[in-house]
Design an enzyme around this catalytic site. Sequence first.
Site, mmCIF file in Angstrom:
data_model
loop_
_atom_site.group_PDB
_atom_site.id
_atom_site.type_symbol
_atom_site.label_atom_id
_atom_site.label_comp_id
_atom_site.label_asym_id
_atom_site.label_seq_id
_atom_site.Cartn_x
_atom_site.Cartn_y
_atom_site.Cartn_z
ATOM 1 N N ASP A 88 41.698 3.357 4.154
ATOM 2 C CA ASP A 88 42.499 4.548 3.877
ATOM 3 C C ASP A 88 43.013 5.106 5.201
ATOM 4 O O ASP A 88 42.230 5.470 6.081
ATOM 5 C CB ASP A 88 41.632 5.593 3.165
ATOM 6 C CG ASP A 88 42.441 6.714 2.562
ATOM 7 O OD1 ASP A 88 43.684 6.612 2.540
ATOM 8 O OD2 ASP A 88 41.839 7.709 2.107
ATOM 9 N N ASP A 120 49.448 3.994 1.910
ATOM 10 C CA ASP A 120 48.441 4.268 2.941
ATOM 11 C C ASP A 120 47.014 3.896 2.571
ATOM 12 O O ASP A 120 46.074 4.255 3.286
ATOM 13 C CB ASP A 120 48.491 5.742 3.338
ATOM 14 C CG ASP A 120 48.190 6.676 2.178
ATOM 15 O OD1 ASP A 120 48.292 6.244 1.018
ATOM 16 O OD2 ASP A 120 47.855 7.845 2.432
ATOM 17 N N GLU A 121 46.814 3.162 1.486
ATOM 18 C CA GLU A 121 45.453 2.730 1.173
ATOM 19 C C GLU A 121 45.465 1.444 0.355
ATOM 20 O O GLU A 121 46.421 1.139 -0.354
ATOM 21 C CB GLU A 121 44.664 3.825 0.453
ATOM 22 C CG GLU A 121 45.215 4.215 -0.901
ATOM 23 C CD GLU A 121 44.321 5.218 -1.619
ATOM 24 O OE1 GLU A 121 43.085 5.080 -1.578
ATOM 25 O OE2 GLU A 121 44.881 6.146 -2.244
#
Length: 360
Positions: free
Chosen positions: A14, A108-109
Site C-alpha cells: 500500500d 496505489d495498492e
Amino acid sequence: MELQPPFRKIIHVDMDAYYASVAQLDNPELRGKAIAVGGGGDRGVVSAASYEARKFGVKSAMSNVLAKQKCPHLIFVKSDFARYKELSAQIREIFYSYTDLVEPLSLDEAYLDVTENKKGNPSANDIAREIRQRIFDETGLRASAGISINKFIAKVASDINKPNGQKTVHPDEVIQFLAELPVNKFYGVGKVTAAKMYNLGIFVGNDLKQKSLEELTNLFGKSGKHYYNIVRGVHNSAVKPNRIRKSVGAERTFFENISSEIFMLEKLENIADEIEKRMLKSETKGKTITLKIKYSDFTQQTRSKTVDHFMSKKKEFFPIVKELLYQEKLKNSVRLLGISFGNLNTIIKEPVWVQLKFEF
C-alpha cells in the site's frame, strides 16, 4: 482451532499517501508541508491528504471547508491522474518481476502471492522489504506492506506500521492477532454491522469467536458464516491476477447547486461523452445504466435500469439516462451527478491453484 498448512504467502503493498506523495515528489517546495489533493473551492472535498495534514485531522472525503478549519495553513493541489497512472505502472512492473500473481486493487495498492516467486526467495518478509526499497529507489515514493497467510490479514497488517513500514503476521501468530483485532477492522464489517456487534458485546475478534456458527447466522444472515470463518483465520480468496472491471462510471460535482432538469441534462451530456470514451477505449459494454444524484443536503440517490442487450455508445444509453432523470421528482437542488455502467461484458476466469508448503 489450529490452522493447518500449507500456507500461502501473501503481501499487501500500500503506497503511503499516494496522491499527496506524488505531488510532493514532483514539487519539492511541497515536501514536509500539509497538503490536500483536490479542488480548493469551498464546495470541493479532499481526495487525499499528506501525513503532515493528517496530523491536524485532515482526511480524504472531508469537505474543504472543514479541512481548512482543522488546518488553516493547508495547501490545496490539483489531481494529476495521468501522473498517478504513470507511476503506478512503473510500480506494478516491480511487482511483476517477483510474481505474476498480482491483484491490483487501485492505483496505489495491490496483493501479491509470493508462495512461489521468480526470485526463489523463501522469505515473504524479505521480498516485501526488497520491493519497498526498489519502489523508493526507482520512483522516490514510499510504501508500506503487510505479509501473512491470506489477503485479509495481509491488508490489515499493512496499516499497522504506516508510513514506510511493514508487518508480518506469521502462521503461528494469526489466531492471537485476530483475537485482539477490533471487529471494525474485519473484512466485511462496516459501520452499521460494527454498531450492531458493539450492542451485542462484540468488540474484538475473541468476542466474535465466542459466538457459534448458528448464532452468527441468525444474527447476520449469510455474512455470519463469513465472520465465523474469518475470525479463525479461514479466508481462502486467492490473489486474482486478472481482476475483472465490474463497472465504468464518471461523475461531476458542480460549483453551484442545480435545480433545473434542463441544466442537468446538459451536464449529463458531458458526462455521457466521457463514459462513451472510456467504454470504447476499454472495449467494454454494459446492460445496466445507473444515474447517481447527490443533493445539496448531501443525501444521495441512485436510479437504475437494466436492458437485455449490451450498450457502449452514447446514442444507445443516453435516452435511458434521460428517462431515469425524469423518473421521479427531484427532492432538492443537486450538487453532483454521475452515470455508471454495470452488468458488463466481462468474463471471470478463475485460476487453478496448487498450494505448496514452504518455510514462512
